[in-house]
Design an enzyme around this catalytic site. Sequence first.
Site, PDB file in Angstrom:
ATOM      1  N   GLY A 305    -112.654 -16.190  31.922  1.00 31.74           N
ATOM      2  CA  GLY A 305    -113.590 -15.086  31.714  1.00 31.74           C
ATOM      3  C   GLY A 305    -114.556 -14.976  32.866  1.00 31.74           C
ATOM      4  CD  GLU A 306    -117.241 -17.918  35.036  1.00 31.10           C
ATOM      5  OE1 GLU A 306    -117.153 -18.431  36.175  1.00 31.10           O
ATOM      6  OE2 GLU A 306    -117.812 -18.480  34.076  1.00 31.10           O
TER       7      GLU A 306
END
Length: 338
Positions: A305-306
């Site tokens: 993610g991120e």
Amino acid sequence: MTAIPDPARLDDLAAHVGALPGFDDAAARAAATRQASLTKPPGSLGRLEEIAVFVAGWRGDPRPRLETAQALVFAGNHGICAQGVNPFPQAVTAQMVANFQAGGAAINQICRVTGAALAVVALDLDRPTGDFTQGPAMGEDETLDAMRQGAAAVDPDADILVLGEMGIGNSTVAAALAAAVFGGPAEGWVGAGTGADDAVRARKLAAVEAGLARHAGTRGLHWLARIGGREQAAICGAVLEARARRIPVLLDGFICTAATAPLHAAAPGALDHCLAGHVSREPGHRRLLDAMGRRPVLDFDMALGEGSGAALALGVVRAALACHDGMATFAEAGVAGG
């Protein structure tokens, strides 16, 4: 000032999507003609050629360049964590935001390498959304406010936008959004997220099923309010703002892509300017991309993610445009065969 309107209702915003700028066919045709004249066998750069034409069409420029690349990570906290769906405490969301701001996360390193300016937008982390098994996650006004913040964060001078997220519990939100829009058994959308064991995963599944049952009959962008979160709404706002400004978008993994599912439901063409940066290891992501008709740029078995997968894909897009703009034509190089 944002380029999209400031509606009073989600339905008003959905109605506006059809008026957003479309693909520039003339620029794309000129880009394809240039591709055919470059010193290489036709089609030999494969997907790189497709990406170059895609960016040309959305930027309205037969020879586009990525002078300014922006990466945005939106962060939020979720009331669904009350159902025990998260293996890590919600305090980790704020801690990771601080890590992003200090330059210590993977996304910071990848953005540095691929040349993206990273900004992190934390959305009321001290005030989680509602538990969607008990009622709506957000009110309509709250949802629209988060969308406005997402739109306002977009750099109007950006040539491409990379989108990512951070929020403990938001893989459960993503599974619920995907299941709500595309249907099928909830179990097929629920994965391990940030490392859920069997017991936590069972609670995730129960929460998704309960949320879908409670909010049955919801349609389109209203899913953002009923079971979404502030970072999901902000991602949708940023996607619409980018479209209004003809900025192509690289979406990250399962959570980021699922955030846009209500936009797809409201107006499938709203995501035409978006590329799937990668396909996540999270089991629902490949299924989601198939349902949305999206082919990922990368398949690297990532699940962080991120924005990390989308930021990594930015390097591929840069390479595609460097070849498109910098290669000589057969005529320029004096090479026979053009």
